[in-house]
Design a protein around this motif. Structure first.
Motif, PDB file in Angstrom:
ATOM      1  N   ASN A  46       0.825  -1.211   0.000  1.00  0.00           N
ATOM      2  CA  ASN A  46       0.000   0.000   0.000  1.00  0.00           C
ATOM      3  C   ASN A  46       0.856   1.258   0.000  1.00  0.00           C
ATOM      4  OD1 ASN A  46      -1.300  -2.289   1.630  1.00  0.00           O
ATOM      5  ND2 ASN A  46      -3.061  -1.055   1.008  1.00  0.00           N
ATOM      6  N   TYR A  47       0.478   2.200  -0.875  1.00  0.00           N
ATOM      7  CA  TYR A  47       1.175   3.478  -0.936  1.00  0.00           C
ATOM      8  C   TYR A  47       1.115   4.206   0.395  1.00  0.00           C
ATOM      9  CZ  TYR A  47       1.632   8.490  -1.937  1.00  0.00           C
ATOM     10  OH  TYR A  47       1.981   9.809  -1.897  1.00  0.00           O
ATOM     11  N   SER A  48      -0.034   4.165   1.074  1.00  0.00           N
ATOM     12  CA  SER A  48      -0.211   4.906   2.316  1.00  0.00           C
ATOM     13  C   SER A  48       0.699   4.403   3.425  1.00  0.00           C
ATOM     14  CB  SER A  48      -1.675   4.827   2.776  1.00  0.00           C
ATOM     15  OG  SER A  48      -2.088   3.479   2.845  1.00  0.00           O
ATOM     16  N   ILE A  49       1.201   3.171   3.296  1.00  0.00           N
ATOM     17  CA  ILE A  49       2.151   2.634   4.272  1.00  0.00           C
ATOM     18  C   ILE A  49       3.584   2.892   3.823  1.00  0.00           C
ATOM     19  CG2 ILE A  49       3.081   0.472   5.209  1.00  0.00           C
ATOM     20  CD1 ILE A  49       0.217  -0.562   5.318  1.00  0.00           C
ATOM     21  N   ASN A  50       3.894   2.554   2.586  1.00  0.00           N
ATOM     22  CA  ASN A  50       5.280   2.627   2.123  1.00  0.00           C
ATOM     23  C   ASN A  50       5.763   4.050   1.884  1.00  0.00           C
ATOM     24  OD1 ASN A  50       6.535  -0.219   1.575  1.00  0.00           O
ATOM     25  ND2 ASN A  50       4.382  -0.394   1.012  1.00  0.00           N
ATOM     26  N   LYS A  51       4.848   5.000   1.705  1.00  0.00           N
ATOM     27  CA  LYS A  51       5.285   6.380   1.468  1.00  0.00           C
ATOM     28  C   LYS A  51       6.027   6.949   2.676  1.00  0.00           C
ATOM     29  CE  LYS A  51       1.028   8.665   2.999  1.00  0.00           C
ATOM     30  NZ  LYS A  51      -0.087   9.545   2.600  1.00  0.00           N
ATOM     31  N   HIS A  52       5.824   6.354   3.862  1.00  0.00           N
ATOM     32  CA  HIS A  52       6.505   6.826   5.064  1.00  0.00           C
ATOM     33  C   HIS A  52       7.895   6.211   5.227  1.00  0.00           C
ATOM     34  CE1 HIS A  52       2.869   8.816   6.359  1.00  0.00           C
ATOM     35  NE2 HIS A  52       2.192   7.691   6.313  1.00  0.00           N
ATOM     36  N   ALA A  53       8.205   5.199   4.435  1.00  0.00           N
ATOM     37  CA  ALA A  53       9.477   4.503   4.579  1.00  0.00           C
ATOM     38  C   ALA A  53      10.608   5.293   3.937  1.00  0.00           C
ATOM     39  CB  ALA A  53       9.383   3.117   3.940  1.00  0.00           C
ATOM     40  N   SER A  54      11.791   5.231   4.570  1.00  0.00           N
ATOM     41  CA  SER A  54      12.942   5.935   3.997  1.00  0.00           C
ATOM     42  C   SER A  54      13.350   5.323   2.668  1.00  0.00           C
ATOM     43  CB  SER A  54      14.117   5.891   4.977  1.00  0.00           C
ATOM     44  OG  SER A  54      14.502   4.553   5.234  1.00  0.00           O
ATOM     45  N   GLY A  55      12.969   4.075   2.407  1.00  0.00           N
ATOM     46  CA  GLY A  55      13.302   3.427   1.157  1.00  0.00           C
ATOM     47  C   GLY A  55      12.374   3.764   0.018  1.00  0.00           C
ATOM     48  N   TYR A  56      11.342   4.570   0.283  1.00  0.00           N
ATOM     49  CA  TYR A  56      10.399   4.905  -0.782  1.00  0.00           C
ATOM     50  C   TYR A  56      11.061   5.851  -1.782  1.00  0.00           C
ATOM     51  CZ  TYR A  56       6.237   6.427  -3.254  1.00  0.00           C
ATOM     52  OH  TYR A  56       5.324   6.686  -4.224  1.00  0.00           O
ATOM     53  N   VAL A  57      10.929   5.538  -3.079  1.00  0.00           N
ATOM     54  CA  VAL A  57      11.525   6.337  -4.144  1.00  0.00           C
ATOM     55  C   VAL A  57      10.424   6.764  -5.116  1.00  0.00           C
ATOM     56  CG1 VAL A  57      13.228   6.406  -6.022  1.00  0.00           C
ATOM     57  CG2 VAL A  57      13.684   5.051  -3.956  1.00  0.00           C
ATOM     58  N   SER A  58      10.225   8.072  -5.279  1.00  0.00           N
ATOM     59  CA  SER A  58       9.213   8.566  -6.216  1.00  0.00           C
ATOM     60  C   SER A  58       9.635   8.283  -7.649  1.00  0.00           C
ATOM     61  CB  SER A  58       9.012  10.073  -6.034  1.00  0.00           C
ATOM     62  OG  SER A  58       8.452  10.345  -4.771  1.00  0.00           O
ATOM     63  N   ASN A  59       8.652   8.067  -8.502  1.00  0.00           N
ATOM     64  CA  ASN A  59       8.915   7.818  -9.913  1.00  0.00           C
ATOM     65  C   ASN A  59       9.013   9.158 -10.637  1.00  0.00           C
ATOM     66  OD1 ASN A  59       8.792   7.115 -12.678  1.00  0.00           O
ATOM     67  ND2 ASN A  59       7.714   5.225 -12.184  1.00  0.00           N
ATOM     68  N   LYS A  60      10.172   9.464 -11.146  1.00  0.00           N
ATOM     69  CA  LYS A  60      10.405  10.738 -11.847  1.00  0.00           C
ATOM     70  C   LYS A  60      10.580  10.547 -13.349  1.00  0.00           C
ATOM     71  CE  LYS A  60      10.556  12.934  -7.909  1.00  0.00           C
ATOM     72  NZ  LYS A  60       9.435  13.797  -7.495  1.00  0.00           N
ATOM     73  N   ASP A  61      10.211   9.378 -13.839  1.00  0.00           N
ATOM     74  CA  ASP A  61      10.436   9.052 -15.244  1.00  0.00           C
ATOM     75  C   ASP A  61       9.357   9.694 -16.115  1.00  0.00           C
ATOM     76  OD1 ASP A  61      10.981   8.004 -17.691  1.00  0.00           O
ATOM     77  OD2 ASP A  61      11.033   5.907 -17.051  1.00  0.00           O
ATOM     78  N   GLU A  62       9.698  10.800 -16.790  1.00  0.00           N
ATOM     79  CA  GLU A  62       8.734  11.483 -17.654  1.00  0.00           C
ATOM     80  C   GLU A  62       8.319  10.623 -18.845  1.00  0.00           C
ATOM     81  OE1 GLU A  62       7.275  14.324 -17.244  1.00  0.00           O
ATOM     82  OE2 GLU A  62       8.317  15.007 -15.462  1.00  0.00           O
ATOM     83  N   LYS A  63       9.212   9.730 -19.268  1.00  0.00           N
ATOM     84  CA  LYS A  63       8.930   8.896 -20.443  1.00  0.00           C
ATOM     85  C   LYS A  63       7.697   8.034 -20.225  1.00  0.00           C
ATOM     86  CE  LYS A  63      10.858   4.934 -22.949  1.00  0.00           C
ATOM     87  NZ  LYS A  63      11.987   3.973 -23.021  1.00  0.00           N
TER      88      LYS A  63
END
Length: 331
Positions: A226-243
């Motif tokens: 779940n995003y609502s759980i993992n977004k708090h983790a230091s290991g969470y990495v946002s997707n910045k891929d415009e492609k």
């Protein structure tokens, strides 16, 4: 052709939103409707709007609909949305069509089927089990157990409404991380059934590498995606891929201060954020007496086989590329 008929402009089309404690006004919905050329008006102007977004319409409300009016809910869709009701319906169909509906693991509805679950645990002493509240979201209240339950935990679960399933402990992984798929569909009719499937969607990836063991069943960022759980983790990495950005981000509602946020996080995140806020106190009270506290034991960063930081969310296009790269069949 319109000009020949003397029509110089298209008629205005309207949508209405009715908000309650359970139904919120989401930017993703408002922006989609306004970009489609619709104008917002009060839901009380019943005969003026073409699209209604709100709680499930009552039978009286539906009977008063004009042919051009559509609502975002069908009556009784809780039969699919609630975990216990979903299982009842799938199980009934599975009895009639065992091959076609063998789509869910061994499941028990608690508390009424607690003794059956007890028997299953005795017969499968090495099995793991996942317990979920019947009507909740964002990963709240989900717990993992082995077959040898502590007596106090067993007593608590025997009187608590929930759905327990045999845990699939050998799932498909992405670089040793669990993942799930968020598929977007629109159902416009149940009889006849009409479903529009969006070929693009979200791949949600956990933030702790998957190594199931009896001593890490409370590692929520390993077992839940779940995003609502993992977004708090230091290991969470946002997707910045415009492609691979599959949703037209465009301008968001004025004053949000989040214009640069990733599009799919905007769509999913705003829903999770509101739900999280609404039930935070209640959820804490419900699960506060659990014997094991949920823990964040995430890896420093999601990494792929090259050692590069790996996004915690992918598009389906990215998943297709990954499957092709690793020799898996995407289709």
């Amino acid at each position: 052709e319109l000009l020949e008929l003397g029509i110089t402009s298209l008629p205005k089309m309207y949508f209405a939103l009715e908000t309650t404690k359970d139904v919120h006004e989401y930017r993703a919905v408002v922006n989609t409707l306004t970009r489609g050329g619709l104008y917002k008006i009060s839901h009380e102007l019943v005969h003026k709007w073409a699209v209604y977004w709100g709680p499930q319409p009552t039978p009286d409300m539906l009977r008063g609909f004009n042919p051009y009016q559509k609502a975002n809910h069908f009556p009784h869709t809780l039969q699919l949305a609630r975990k216990d009701l979903l299982w009842r319906n799938v199980n009934r169909l599975r009895k009639q069509h065992p091959n076609e509906f063998d789509i869910m693991p061994l499941t028990f509805l608690l508390p009424e089927e607690f003794q059956l679950w007890e028997l299953a645990r005795e017969q499968q002493p090495k099995a793991l089990w996942i317990w979920k509240p019947v009507y909740d979201a964002c990963g709240r209240g989900i717990k993992l157990y082995d077959s040898k339950l502590d007596p106090q935990v067993a007593k608590k679960l025997s009187g608590k409404a929930g759905v327990v399933q045999k845990y699939i402990d050998d799932p498909m992984l992405i670089e040793d991380y669990k993942f799930d798929l968020r598929v977007y569909v629109v159902v416009t009719s149940f009889d006849p059934l009409k479903v529009y499937f969006n070929p693009e969607g979200l791949v949600r990836i956990a933030t702790e590498k998957y190594k199931p063991a009896a001593d890490n069943l409370n590692h929520v960022t390993m077992h839940l995606t779940n995003y609502s759980i993992n977004k708090h983790a230091s290991g969470y990495v946002s997707n910045k891929d415009e492609k691979h950005r599959c949703i037209d981000e465009g301008p968001v509602s004025a004053g949000t201060g989040r214009e640069n946020r990733n599009a799919e996080e905007d769509v999913e995140g705003e829903v999770d954020d509101v739900e999280e806020e609404d039930v935070q106190g209640a959820a804490a009270g419900e699960d506060g007496d659990d014997d094991e506290e949920e823990q964040f034991h995430e890896d420093p960063k999601n990494v792929d086989d090259t050692g590069s930081a790996m996004s915690s969310k992918w598009s389906f296009a990215e998943l297709r590329e990954y499957f092709q790269k690793t020799g898996r069949d995407y289709e």
